[in-house]
Design a protein around this motif. Structure first.
Motif, PDB file in Angstrom:
ATOM      1  N   MET A  42       5.008  80.335 -14.210  1.00  0.00           N
ATOM      2  CA  MET A  42       5.155  81.632 -13.566  1.00  0.00           C
ATOM      3  C   MET A  42       6.274  82.440 -14.221  1.00  0.00           C
ATOM      4  SD  MET A  42       4.046  83.724 -11.289  1.00  0.00           S
ATOM      5  CE  MET A  42       3.052  82.745 -10.156  1.00  0.00           C
ATOM      6  N   ALA A  43       7.351  81.766 -14.581  1.00  0.00           N
ATOM      7  CA  ALA A  43       8.461  82.451 -15.240  1.00  0.00           C
ATOM      8  C   ALA A  43       8.019  83.053 -16.567  1.00  0.00           C
ATOM      9  CB  ALA A  43       9.619  81.481 -15.456  1.00  0.00           C
ATOM     10  N   ASP A  44       7.217  82.299 -17.322  1.00  0.00           N
ATOM     11  CA  ASP A  44       6.698  82.816 -18.595  1.00  0.00           C
ATOM     12  C   ASP A  44       5.789  84.025 -18.365  1.00  0.00           C
ATOM     13  OD1 ASP A  44       8.035  80.959 -20.092  1.00  0.00           O
ATOM     14  OD2 ASP A  44       6.326  79.602 -20.321  1.00  0.00           O
ATOM     15  N   ALA A  45       4.963  83.950 -17.309  1.00  0.00           N
ATOM     16  CA  ALA A  45       4.055  85.059 -17.001  1.00  0.00           C
ATOM     17  C   ALA A  45       4.846  86.318 -16.628  1.00  0.00           C
ATOM     18  CB  ALA A  45       3.119  84.667 -15.861  1.00  0.00           C
ATOM     19  N   ILE A  46       5.920  86.147 -15.853  1.00  0.00           N
ATOM     20  CA  ILE A  46       6.751  87.293 -15.469  1.00  0.00           C
ATOM     21  C   ILE A  46       7.425  87.886 -16.702  1.00  0.00           C
ATOM     22  CG2 ILE A  46       8.826  87.989 -14.203  1.00  0.00           C
ATOM     23  CD1 ILE A  46       8.030  85.962 -12.039  1.00  0.00           C
ATOM     24  N   ASP A  47       7.948  87.020 -17.573  1.00  0.00           N
ATOM     25  CA  ASP A  47       8.565  87.509 -18.808  1.00  0.00           C
ATOM     26  C   ASP A  47       7.582  88.316 -19.644  1.00  0.00           C
ATOM     27  OD1 ASP A  47      10.953  86.329 -18.181  1.00  0.00           O
ATOM     28  OD2 ASP A  47      10.661  84.557 -19.444  1.00  0.00           O
ATOM     29  N   PHE A  48       6.342  87.838 -19.707  1.00  0.00           N
ATOM     30  CA  PHE A  48       5.315  88.525 -20.487  1.00  0.00           C
ATOM     31  C   PHE A  48       5.007  89.895 -19.883  1.00  0.00           C
ATOM     32  CE2 PHE A  48       0.719  89.136 -21.600  1.00  0.00           C
ATOM     33  CZ  PHE A  48       0.902  89.317 -22.963  1.00  0.00           C
ATOM     34  N   MET A  49       4.899  89.966 -18.553  1.00  0.00           N
ATOM     35  CA  MET A  49       4.615  91.236 -17.892  1.00  0.00           C
ATOM     36  C   MET A  49       5.774  92.209 -18.051  1.00  0.00           C
ATOM     37  SD  MET A  49       1.552  91.071 -16.813  1.00  0.00           S
ATOM     38  CE  MET A  49       1.477  92.548 -15.785  1.00  0.00           C
ATOM     39  N   VAL A  50       7.000  91.707 -18.020  1.00  0.00           N
ATOM     40  CA  VAL A  50       8.172  92.570 -18.234  1.00  0.00           C
ATOM     41  C   VAL A  50       8.147  93.132 -19.648  1.00  0.00           C
ATOM     42  CG1 VAL A  50      10.698  92.621 -18.432  1.00  0.00           C
ATOM     43  CG2 VAL A  50       9.616  91.442 -16.500  1.00  0.00           C
ATOM     44  N   ASP A  51       7.780  92.279 -20.604  1.00  0.00           N
ATOM     45  CA  ASP A  51       7.675  92.730 -21.994  1.00  0.00           C
ATOM     46  C   ASP A  51       6.615  93.812 -22.132  1.00  0.00           C
ATOM     47  OD1 ASP A  51       8.247  92.130 -25.006  1.00  0.00           O
ATOM     48  OD2 ASP A  51       6.064  92.083 -24.834  1.00  0.00           O
ATOM     49  N   ARG A  52       5.472  93.644 -21.474  1.00  0.00           N
ATOM     50  CA  ARG A  52       4.412  94.645 -21.513  1.00  0.00           C
ATOM     51  C   ARG A  52       4.859  95.942 -20.843  1.00  0.00           C
ATOM     52  NH1 ARG A  52       2.058  94.450 -25.411  1.00  0.00           N
ATOM     53  NH2 ARG A  52       4.052  93.515 -25.896  1.00  0.00           N
ATOM     54  N   LEU A  53       5.624  95.804 -19.761  1.00  0.00           N
ATOM     55  CA  LEU A  53       6.156  96.977 -19.062  1.00  0.00           C
ATOM     56  C   LEU A  53       7.041  97.799 -19.989  1.00  0.00           C
ATOM     57  CD1 LEU A  53       6.708  98.614 -16.432  1.00  0.00           C
ATOM     58  CD2 LEU A  53       8.534  96.980 -15.938  1.00  0.00           C
ATOM     59  N   GLU A  54       7.827  97.120 -20.795  1.00  0.00           N
ATOM     60  CA  GLU A  54       8.730  97.816 -21.716  1.00  0.00           C
ATOM     61  C   GLU A  54       7.969  98.623 -22.757  1.00  0.00           C
ATOM     62  OE1 GLU A  54      11.978  98.170 -21.700  1.00  0.00           O
ATOM     63  OE2 GLU A  54      12.166  97.010 -19.846  1.00  0.00           O
ATOM     64  N   SER A  55       6.713  98.272 -22.994  1.00  0.00           N
ATOM     65  CA  SER A  55       5.930  98.987 -24.015  1.00  0.00           C
ATOM     66  C   SER A  55       5.321 100.286 -23.486  1.00  0.00           C
ATOM     67  CB  SER A  55       4.813  98.075 -24.537  1.00  0.00           C
ATOM     68  OG  SER A  55       3.793  97.895 -23.557  1.00  0.00           O
ATOM     69  N   LEU A  56       5.391 100.511 -22.170  1.00  0.00           N
ATOM     70  CA  LEU A  56       4.810 101.704 -21.576  1.00  0.00           C
ATOM     71  C   LEU A  56       5.807 102.864 -21.575  1.00  0.00           C
ATOM     72  CD1 LEU A  56       3.026 100.077 -18.494  1.00  0.00           C
ATOM     73  CD2 LEU A  56       1.978 100.784 -20.648  1.00  0.00           C
ATOM     74  N   GLY A  57       5.310 104.052 -21.899  1.00  0.00           N
ATOM     75  CA  GLY A  57       6.155 105.236 -21.927  1.00  0.00           C
ATOM     76  C   GLY A  57       6.353 105.843 -20.544  1.00  0.00           C
ATOM     77  N   GLN A  58       7.214 106.851 -20.479  1.00  0.00           N
ATOM     78  CA  GLN A  58       7.539 107.482 -19.191  1.00  0.00           C
ATOM     79  C   GLN A  58       6.314 108.078 -18.521  1.00  0.00           C
ATOM     80  OE1 GLN A  58       7.504 110.842 -18.188  1.00  0.00           O
ATOM     81  NE2 GLN A  58       8.630 110.612 -16.254  1.00  0.00           N
ATOM     82  N   SER A  59       5.495 108.796 -19.267  1.00  0.00           N
ATOM     83  CA  SER A  59       4.338 109.450 -18.658  1.00  0.00           C
ATOM     84  C   SER A  59       3.302 108.424 -18.193  1.00  0.00           C
ATOM     85  CB  SER A  59       3.692 110.435 -19.640  1.00  0.00           C
ATOM     86  OG  SER A  59       3.277 109.778 -20.830  1.00  0.00           O
ATOM     87  N   GLU A  60       3.152 107.330 -18.943  1.00  0.00           N
ATOM     88  CA  GLU A  60       2.217 106.281 -18.528  1.00  0.00           C
ATOM     89  C   GLU A  60       2.644 105.657 -17.202  1.00  0.00           C
ATOM     90  OE1 GLU A  60       0.376 104.034 -22.285  1.00  0.00           O
ATOM     91  OE2 GLU A  60       2.547 104.241 -22.432  1.00  0.00           O
ATOM     92  N   LEU A  61       3.918 105.308 -17.107  1.00  0.00           N
ATOM     93  CA  LEU A  61       4.427 104.701 -15.876  1.00  0.00           C
ATOM     94  C   LEU A  61       4.383 105.675 -14.713  1.00  0.00           C
ATOM     95  CD1 LEU A  61       7.509 102.530 -16.910  1.00  0.00           C
ATOM     96  CD2 LEU A  61       5.433 101.772 -15.750  1.00  0.00           C
ATOM     97  N   ALA A  62       4.789 106.917 -14.967  1.00  0.00           N
ATOM     98  CA  ALA A  62       4.816 107.916 -13.895  1.00  0.00           C
ATOM     99  C   ALA A  62       3.419 108.178 -13.358  1.00  0.00           C
ATOM    100  CB  ALA A  62       5.440 109.216 -14.405  1.00  0.00           C
ATOM    101  N   SER A  63       2.435 108.263 -14.241  1.00  0.00           N
ATOM    102  CA  SER A  63       1.073 108.541 -13.791  1.00  0.00           C
ATOM    103  C   SER A  63       0.503 107.359 -13.008  1.00  0.00           C
ATOM    104  CB  SER A  63       0.167 108.874 -14.983  1.00  0.00           C
ATOM    105  OG  SER A  63       0.021 107.759 -15.847  1.00  0.00           O
ATOM    106  N   ARG A  64       0.798 106.150 -13.439  1.00  0.00           N
ATOM    107  CA  ARG A  64       0.299 104.972 -12.729  1.00  0.00           C
ATOM    108  C   ARG A  64       0.923 104.849 -11.337  1.00  0.00           C
ATOM    109  NH1 ARG A  64      -0.406  99.980 -17.015  1.00  0.00           N
ATOM    110  NH2 ARG A  64      -1.499 101.124 -18.654  1.00  0.00           N
ATOM    111  N   LEU A  65       2.209 105.084 -11.259  1.00  0.00           N
ATOM    112  CA  LEU A  65       2.864 105.033  -9.950  1.00  0.00           C
ATOM    113  C   LEU A  65       2.336 106.141  -9.041  1.00  0.00           C
ATOM    114  CD1 LEU A  65       6.512 104.152 -11.000  1.00  0.00           C
ATOM    115  CD2 LEU A  65       5.026 102.787  -9.534  1.00  0.00           C
ATOM    116  N   THR A  66       2.014 107.284  -9.641  1.00  0.00           N
ATOM    117  CA  THR A  66       1.434 108.375  -8.856  1.00  0.00           C
ATOM    118  C   THR A  66       0.081 107.952  -8.291  1.00  0.00           C
ATOM    119  OG1 THR A  66       2.556 110.051 -10.204  1.00  0.00           O
ATOM    120  CG2 THR A  66       0.649 110.771  -8.924  1.00  0.00           C
TER     121      THR A  66
END
Length: 261
Positions: A177-201
């Motif tokens: 699970m720790a490895d999976a969380i690390d991987f998702m955090v890494d993927r999160l870092e690859s997303l830009g501001q507009s991508e994250l903002a639109s998804r949260l919207t």
């Protein structure tokens, strides 16, 4: 840290399955990214829709496993869309571009909500043959963020990432699970501001799924879900990968299950 990112399976996936980029809107800044693996002869594939923090490659393990069994699998990464109708219209255009009349949808969290909204959107001319929902929701009001949904576009990237990271487990977890969380955090870092903002919207914008519009669509869990479509035109697996004996057993099991219901 980051064991999955440097694992042989992930490197094999990235080296063998090409990432495609497709534009279907008039706005050429809206780019769909996707991995399409498995037999192209399958016309009703399984499509994976990621959560807020996910990219198309977060499903690489599922893609490798399912394509090994003969399934056609497509994993998507969304363009920047700011409302559910805009997303549904763009997704419909993508399916048209891929020449897919009907699909099975697997959605995780936000992906599960968008899968239901698309099924609702196309209920008069159905494009979704079945839904597989993982940690999904049907009403955005559960997040108590509808009043801030239209302000995410103003927030800097670090603040948006902090909001998303707040949903990740911070307590003791097992190594996998720790490895999976690390991987998702890494993927999160690859997303830009507009991508994250639109998804949260999309995740928090006031909306809910109208149940009567998707009531005829099968919804069940992944490990038994697709078996019921083997031997039909909606199968997401290469027929040559299913033996006649296996098909008869599956039909018998499904018949017993339906009688019990």
């Amino acid at each position: 840290m980051g064991e999955i990112k440097v694992s042989p399976d992930y490197n094999w996936f990235r080296s063998t399955v090409p990432l495609k980029k497709i534009i279907v809107d008039d706005d050429d800044s809206k780019i769909w990214s996707l991995y399409d693996a498995g037999p192209r002869s399958i016309r009703c594939p399984l499509i994976f829709l990621p959560p807020v923090s996910g990219t198309a490659d977060v499903f690489f393990q599922q893609i490798l496993a399912l394509t090994g069994w003969g399934f056609r699998v497509i994993a998507l990464q969304y363009p920047v869309y700011w409302d559910h109708l805009e997303f549904c219209d763009g997704f419909r255009k993508l399916l048209d571009h891929l020449q897919l009349d009907k699909v099975h949808l697997f959605g995780a969290s936000l992906g599960g909500f968008l899968a239901q909204k698309f099924a609702e959107y196309t209920h008069k001319s159905p494009r979704v043959h079945s839904l597989i929902l993982c940690n999904a929701f049907s009403d955005t009001s559960i997040f108590n963020q509808t009043w801030t949904a239209n302000s995410f576009w103003l927030m800097p990237s670090f603040m948006l990432k902090k909001i998303v990271l707040g949903n990740f487990s911070s307590g003791p977890v097992d190594p996998m699970m720790a490895d999976a969380i690390d991987f998702m955090v890494d993927r999160l870092e690859s997303l830009g501001q507009s991508e994250l903002a639109s998804r949260l919207t999309l995740n928090c914008q006031n909306s809910y799924v109208e149940p009567h519009k998707i009531r005829d669509i099968p919804v069940t869990i992944m490990d038994i879900h697709l078996l019921q479509f083997h031997g039909t035109k909606y199968a997401a697996i290469d027929p040559s990968m299913v033996s006649a004996e296996e098909l008869e057993v599956q039909k018998g099991s499904l018949g017993i299950s339906q009688e019990q219901q």
